[in-house]
Write a protein that holds these residues in place. Structure first.
Motif, PDB file in Angstrom:
ATOM      1  N   ARG A   1     -10.300  -5.045  -6.850  1.00  0.00           N
ATOM      2  CA  ARG A   1      -9.993  -3.615  -6.994  1.00  0.00           C
ATOM      3  C   ARG A   1     -10.881  -2.782  -6.085  1.00  0.00           C
ATOM      4  NH1 ARG A   1     -12.343   0.393  -9.138  1.00  0.00           N
ATOM      5  NH2 ARG A   1     -13.932  -0.912 -10.104  1.00  0.00           N
ATOM      6  N   ARG A   2     -12.100  -3.231  -5.916  1.00  0.00           N
ATOM      7  CA  ARG A   2     -13.033  -2.495  -5.048  1.00  0.00           C
ATOM      8  C   ARG A   2     -12.842  -2.824  -3.574  1.00  0.00           C
ATOM      9  NH1 ARG A   2     -17.938  -4.437  -6.213  1.00  0.00           N
ATOM     10  NH2 ARG A   2     -17.389  -5.822  -7.928  1.00  0.00           N
TER      11      ARG A   2
ATOM     12  N   ASP B   1       1.188   4.275  -1.428  1.00  0.00           N
ATOM     13  CA  ASP B   1       0.827   5.682  -1.197  1.00  0.00           C
ATOM     14  C   ASP B   1       0.558   5.939   0.280  1.00  0.00           C
ATOM     15  OD1 ASP B   1       1.119   6.169  -3.874  1.00  0.00           O
ATOM     16  OD2 ASP B   1      -1.025   6.005  -4.334  1.00  0.00           O
TER      17      ASP B   1
ATOM     18  N   LYS C   1       0.869  -1.175   0.000  1.00  0.00           N
ATOM     19  CA  LYS C   1       0.000   0.000   0.000  1.00  0.00           C
ATOM     20  C   LYS C   1       0.911   1.232   0.000  1.00  0.00           C
ATOM     21  CE  LYS C   1      -3.587  -2.613   0.210  1.00  0.00           C
ATOM     22  NZ  LYS C   1      -4.323  -2.866  -1.018  1.00  0.00           N
TER      23      LYS C   1
ATOM     24  N   GLN D   1      -1.250  -3.735  -9.793  1.00  0.00           N
ATOM     25  CA  GLN D   1      -1.655  -2.341  -9.997  1.00  0.00           C
ATOM     26  C   GLN D   1      -3.125  -2.245 -10.406  1.00  0.00           C
ATOM     27  OE1 GLN D   1       1.031   0.392 -11.948  1.00  0.00           O
ATOM     28  NE2 GLN D   1       2.742  -1.039 -11.746  1.00  0.00           N
ATOM     29  N   GLN D   2      -3.587  -3.211 -11.182  1.00  0.00           N
ATOM     30  CA  GLN D   2      -4.979  -3.212 -11.621  1.00  0.00           C
ATOM     31  C   GLN D   2      -5.946  -3.259 -10.449  1.00  0.00           C
ATOM     32  OE1 GLN D   2      -5.860  -6.543 -14.130  1.00  0.00           O
ATOM     33  NE2 GLN D   2      -7.822  -5.742 -14.819  1.00  0.00           N
ATOM     34  N   THR D   3      -5.574  -3.991  -9.392  1.00  0.00           N
ATOM     35  CA  THR D   3      -6.448  -4.139  -8.226  1.00  0.00           C
ATOM     36  C   THR D   3      -6.046  -3.201  -7.083  1.00  0.00           C
ATOM     37  OG1 THR D   3      -5.048  -5.913  -7.343  1.00  0.00           O
ATOM     38  CG2 THR D   3      -6.871  -6.562  -8.777  1.00  0.00           C
ATOM     39  N   GLU D   4      -5.196  -2.228  -7.401  1.00  0.00           N
ATOM     40  CA  GLU D   4      -4.696  -1.306  -6.381  1.00  0.00           C
ATOM     41  C   GLU D   4      -4.042  -2.064  -5.233  1.00  0.00           C
ATOM     42  OE1 GLU D   4      -7.780   1.435  -5.310  1.00  0.00           O
ATOM     43  OE2 GLU D   4      -8.153   2.020  -7.390  1.00  0.00           O
ATOM     44  N   PHE D   5      -3.339  -3.133  -5.634  1.00  0.00           N
ATOM     45  CA  PHE D   5      -2.557  -3.970  -4.718  1.00  0.00           C
ATOM     46  C   PHE D   5      -3.428  -4.711  -3.701  1.00  0.00           C
ATOM     47  CE2 PHE D   5       0.297  -0.779  -6.368  1.00  0.00           C
ATOM     48  CZ  PHE D   5       1.422  -1.524  -6.709  1.00  0.00           C
ATOM     49  N   ASN D   6      -4.686  -4.913  -4.037  1.00  0.00           N
ATOM     50  CA  ASN D   6      -5.583  -5.662  -3.153  1.00  0.00           C
ATOM     51  C   ASN D   6      -5.649  -7.146  -3.494  1.00  0.00           C
ATOM     52  OD1 ASN D   6      -6.436  -3.424  -1.623  1.00  0.00           O
ATOM     53  ND2 ASN D   6      -7.938  -2.850  -3.172  1.00  0.00           N
TER      54      ASN D   6
ATOM     55  N   LYS E   1       5.847  -2.661  -8.964  1.00  0.00           N
ATOM     56  CA  LYS E   1       6.333  -1.593  -9.836  1.00  0.00           C
ATOM     57  C   LYS E   1       7.749  -1.842 -10.322  1.00  0.00           C
ATOM     58  CE  LYS E   1       3.266   2.013  -8.112  1.00  0.00           C
ATOM     59  NZ  LYS E   1       3.118   3.433  -7.734  1.00  0.00           N
TER      60      LYS E   1
ATOM     61  N   TYR F   1      -6.159  -4.023 -18.841  1.00  0.00           N
ATOM     62  CA  TYR F   1      -5.639  -2.948 -17.998  1.00  0.00           C
ATOM     63  C   TYR F   1      -4.351  -2.393 -18.606  1.00  0.00           C
ATOM     64  CZ  TYR F   1      -3.716  -0.512 -13.924  1.00  0.00           C
ATOM     65  OH  TYR F   1      -3.200   0.442 -13.083  1.00  0.00           O
TER      66      TYR F   1
END
Length: 946
Positions: free
Chosen positions: A629-630, A365, A363, A539-544, A508, A472
């Motif tokens: 992602r959600r 950020d 996570k 990255q597609q799932t915001e690292f979830n 990344k 993506y």
């Protein structure tokens, strides 16, 4: 006056209580060495007969320590409170109760006890130490620094008195650590911390050899600097003194966590909690381990328990906030942060721990924000800067990381982690870069320039398909780092000397150990597809995305058949239901219980992905990725994406596995293993059992005892004519004496076409081929493949048959299947390229020559094959480049390559260069016929063009 142990107090008393002093000291030794029940009993007996106020206070302190060490804090408070009621002017009792109040988060009660203790004894060390702790916890850094300095001044003013007081030295050491970290920099800090170790903590152990706390504090100090070796030495010393000290066990567990030994760390955390079920540091460690295991619900549970024990503990609150964030509970996360800020407006420890835990789960950020806040709250502490530097290393911001590490190391040379990462960055400074539209490929120019060139091309060629597959587009450019060797790769990825893989992805940045430095070459293109799939899905799932699912998609992206080793494993495990499920599969990757379990996790993860597509359609993967992602957990994601509950999903998956296993059944592995001695006993007990007789024959044969094998084989065949295993053993005995025909006649009726025995069909096919019955041999290999169509053994057998039949098309198909089965098999790829070149199938030859380069880009023969394939397709400009690379790699026959290069140069109108190539060919081989002919044609004005 310094705070003293009860023993030191009693030394000045009248002789009548000397016996009490000795018993009190003995009881305290029991506590110090972890014999808590015995210590409690000893203190309780002493309490019954102690009539001296000082002894009574010592007993109360001892009983309180025993209770607190086992998590019985209320009992400890009660004991101390009764003693204080009887002796309200005793500063020792007040200070000890204040310390427990602090650990329970009840600072106001601690304030009152500290004030009362200092009113009695203004220089009471333990009370002053609690006061200093409270200042630090409330974020009053400047006042805390002054309070810490007081202890150093006190030691300087009372050296002789302090030297023999272990408890005083412990307090002074902890205060000195904090003071020097706040005020000293560079070598001065390193020297002063070393001085704390040598002149304070070691002195405490000299004053009291049972003072495990001094060794523990040294271990903690080294651990904070990531000096694991030194830390473990001191923690082991502490553990030898007191094996029941939960604090020491937790510290050892944190060392395991630093070293990614998560299973060992969990054992430590659970062991500490057995001793003290309410130990906040142990609960914090357990939360950390659960976060690393991606068991976020359990992390939340552990953190909640820790906060319940101490609602103001920043370390516990940081784990609570991290768990909330990782469970995508943004409101809960913000609520915890607000609570912390209300407790301490400058909660550096909270933000530093929060940043580390969020960074661990990518996570980035939120982790960066937390670490920057920690730096703002405590600018003098280099720890958050190092943490932020580590985070920047993960996301490819090496220049910023270097600045942070250099500043942190200048401030704190004691920190090994900063030093190690500076070494990595110094090493990376020698790397160069190839930049393409979507990638930056870093490489060591003297070693991997050529590899980097081909890798960059490969990545760009694959990129559109990978983005299309997952729907993506990755923002920005992905960093690829080809590390010099496995040691630098390990240091780059986790800061440790060894990682059991050759590629790693942070989401990344992708790091790869250079194939040139590995013992066995490997197919780096497969590794790149695997790791770039991680880049996309993370990255597609915001690292979830959970570990198991990104691995599932990465393995699927490789588009290779399931490895035979996986098939063998699945054939055993699926029927026995020795499997992982959605609740345990992540642990198979992160913390396998047995060596095979990590491979099982990969196999089952891929099968989960295949099952989703089979049952829920082609869009199943995309729907799951969107659910992650959600921020949905796997349970909720399945319900959201597919409209079924997890139990139904898992039941369908098991049914799917049962279908899979029916296609990979391996006959030999159906036999249950049994020891030779057991088999002997079974045969004696059941001499009429043909299967046992046959197995005994095989065991003797496998041990090369051919004479002993024969009677058992004959016995089995007498009991059951054409017994498969017995027929196989006897046939092998016949072939050993050269009677292949008799072996054939024996084996043919032993073959059951409906249920072919693997050993029988293998030997029979070999003998039929040897006898020239090639069609029959091919039929037998095809029969064997019915149950296991991708098994390399049967495909290789068919390849041998097709080779002898001169069936080039079938042979090439066989070899392609063998290549698909083993991505790292260079020999079969070279054979395929060579065959296709001979057949003038240049497009196919190009494919297989390129596959050779994916394994070994530094072999000139591979570039020559590729160049020939390109030239055959009239792609001469590309061919010229490959010929020139082959020449740079110092081939054995450069003249041949120069001639081919000249022909391609001539084809594109570069005549002067072509002439130079011919001259170079003749310089290498003055008698080279083709070069001489080309030169003759040019000199006579003839046509040299091919």
């Amino acid at each position: 006056m310094t705070v003293r142990t009860p023993v030191a107090i009693l030394i000045v008393l009248v002789p009548v209580v000397a016996w009490s002093a000795d018993e009190l000291a003995d009881a305290r030794v029991l506590w110090q060495t972890g014999k808590y029940a015995e210590a409690e009993e000893a203190f309780a007996k002493l309490a019954e007969k102690a009539d001296d106020r000082a002894v009574q206070a010592g007993v109360a302190l001892g009983l309180a320590d025993c209770a607190a060490s086992q998590g019985e804090y209320e009992q400890a408070i009660e004991v101390l409170s009764k003693a204080i009621d009887a002796d309200p002017a005793n500063a020792d009792l007040r200070a000890r109760r204040a310390s427990i109040w602090v650990d329970r988060g009840r600072w106001e009660e601690a304030d009152r006890d500290v004030a009362a203790a200092l009113e009695v004894e203004p220089d009471h060390l333990a009370a002053r130490w609690v006061a200093a702790r409270l200042l630090e916890l409330r974020g009053k850094k400047a006042e805390a620094v002054d309070a810490w300095k007081w202890f150093i001044d006190y030691q300087n003013a009372h050296p002789a008195e302090v030297k023999t007081d272990a408890e005083a030295l412990l307090v002074i050491g902890q205060a000195a650590e904090r003071y020097y970290r706040a005020k000293a920099r560079g070598e001065q800090l390193k020297e002063t911390l070393q001085d704390v170790i040598n002149t304070v903590y070691e002195a405490a152990l000299e004053a009291d050899p049972n003072c495990w706390q001094a060794a523990w504090r040294q271990g903690e100090l080294f651990l904070s600097g990531y000096n694991e070796r030194a830390a473990l030495k001191e923690l082991a010393r502490a553990s030898r003194i007191n094996p029941s000290a939960a604090e020491v066990i937790v510290a050892l567990g944190r060392a395991d966590l630093q070293g990614y030994k998560l299973g060992a760390g969990r054992e430590k955390a659970e062991g500490a909690l057995e001793i003290n079920p309410r130990c906040v540091p142990a609960l914090v460690l357990l939360a950390d381990l659960n976060i690393s295991d991606e068991r976020f619900d359990e992390a939340l549970e552990a953190a909640t328990k820790a906060v319940a024990e101490n609602p103001r503990d920043e370390e516990a609150l940081a784990r609570l906030a991290a768990a909330r964030r990782l469970l995508v509970d943004r409101a809960g996360f913000e609520r915890v942060e607000a609570e912390v800020l209300a407790i301490n407006p400058r909660p550096a420890a909270f933000y530093a721990a929060l940043g580390e835990r969020l960074g661990d789960r990518r996570k980035y950020d939120d982790a960066e924000r937390a670490l920057r806040r920690a730096m703002e709250c405590d600018p003098d502490n280099p720890g958050p800067s190092i943490g932020l530097g580590m985070l920047f290393m993960q996301i490819g911001r090496e220049d910023e990381a270097r600045q942070l590490f250099e500043a942190a190391f200048d401030a704190d040379p004691f920190n090994v982690r900063a030093l190690n990462m500076m070494k990595v960055l110094d090493h990376l400074a020698d790397y160069e870069k190839i930049e393409t539209e979507h990638y930056r490929v870093f490489y060591l120019p003297d070693q991997d320039r050529l590899l980097a060139r081909y890798m960059a091309r490969f990545l760009e060629a694959q990129h559109p398909e990978l983005e299309r597959r997952f729907g993506y587009r990755v923002p920005g450019k992905t960093t690829i780092e080809i590390m010099k060797d496995h040691q630098w790769f390990s240091g780059r990825t986790v800061g440790l000397p060894f990682v059991p893989t050759v590629g790693a992805c942070t989401g990344k940045v992708v790091a790869l150990a250079s194939p040139r430095a590995t013992k066995k070459p490997f197919n780096w293109s497969r590794v790149m597809v695997h790791e770039v799939t991680h880049v996309i899905t993370l990255q597609q799932t915001e690292f979830n995305i959970p570990h198991w699912f990104t691995e599932a998609l990465a393995v699927e992206s490789e588009q290779t058949p399931r490895p035979q080793a996986w098939n063998t494993m699945l054939a055993k495990r699926i029927p026995a239901r020795r499997l992982l499920n959605l609740d345990t599969i992540n642990l198979g990757f992160i913390r396998p219980k047995e060596p095979e379990e990590r491979q099982l996790a990969y196999a089952q993860a891929q099968l989960y992905a295949q099952y989703m597509t089979r049952r829920f359609g082609d869009e199943a993967i995309a729907r799951m990725l969107d659910a992650y992602r959600r921020g949905l957990t796997t349970d909720r994601a399945i319900a959201d994406a597919f409209g079924v509950e997890k139990a139904d999903f898992e039941a369908g998956y098991l049914a799917f596995l049962d279908e899979v296993v029916r296609t990979i059944r391996t006959r030999v592995d159906e036999e249950e293993p049994v020891s030779f001695s057991q088999l002997e006993q079974q045969v004696k007990a059941n001499p009429e059992d043909a299967d046992l007789q046959a197995r005994m024959a095989y065991e003797h044969f496998a041990r090369r005892d051919l004479k002993a094998a024969r009677p058992f084989a004959d016995a089995a065949l007498k009991l059951k004519p054409h017994h498969p295993l017995a027929s196989y053993v006897k046939a092998r005995l016949l072939t050993s004496i050269g009677d292949d025909q008799a072996a054939l006649e024996l084996l043919r009726p032993a073959l059951d076409p409906e249920r072919p025995n693997e050993r029988v069909v293998d030997l029979l096919a070999e003998l039929e081929m040897k006898a020239g019955n090639l069609d029959e041999a091919a039929r037998l290999y095809e029969l064997a493949r019915q149950d296991d169509p991708t098994h390399s053994k049967w495909i290789a057998g068919l390849a041998r048959v097709h080779l002898r039949q001169n069936n080039r098309a079938a042979l090439l198909e066989d070899l392609a299947k063998l290549a698909a089965n083993d991505s790292d098999d260079l020999a079969v790829r070279r054979t395929l390229a060579d065959y296709h070149l001979k057949d003038q199938a240049y497009a196919a030859a190009e494919r297989w020559a390129m596959e050779c380069l994916y394994i070994d880009v530094y072999d000139p023969a591979h570039h020559l094959m590729l160049a020939d394939a390109l030239a055959g397709q009239s792609r001469h400009a590309e061919a010229i480049e490959e010929y020139e690379i082959a020449l740079e790699l110092k081939p054995k026959r450069p003249a041949e390559i120069q001639v081919k290069r000249a022909q391609s140069l001539r084809a594109v109108g570069r005549d002067e260069e072509a002439r130079s190539a011919v001259e170079a060919a003749l310089e290498a081989d003055p008698e080279h016929p083709e070069a001489l002919e080309l030169k003759r044609q040019w000199e006579s004005g003839g046509e040299a063009r091919q």
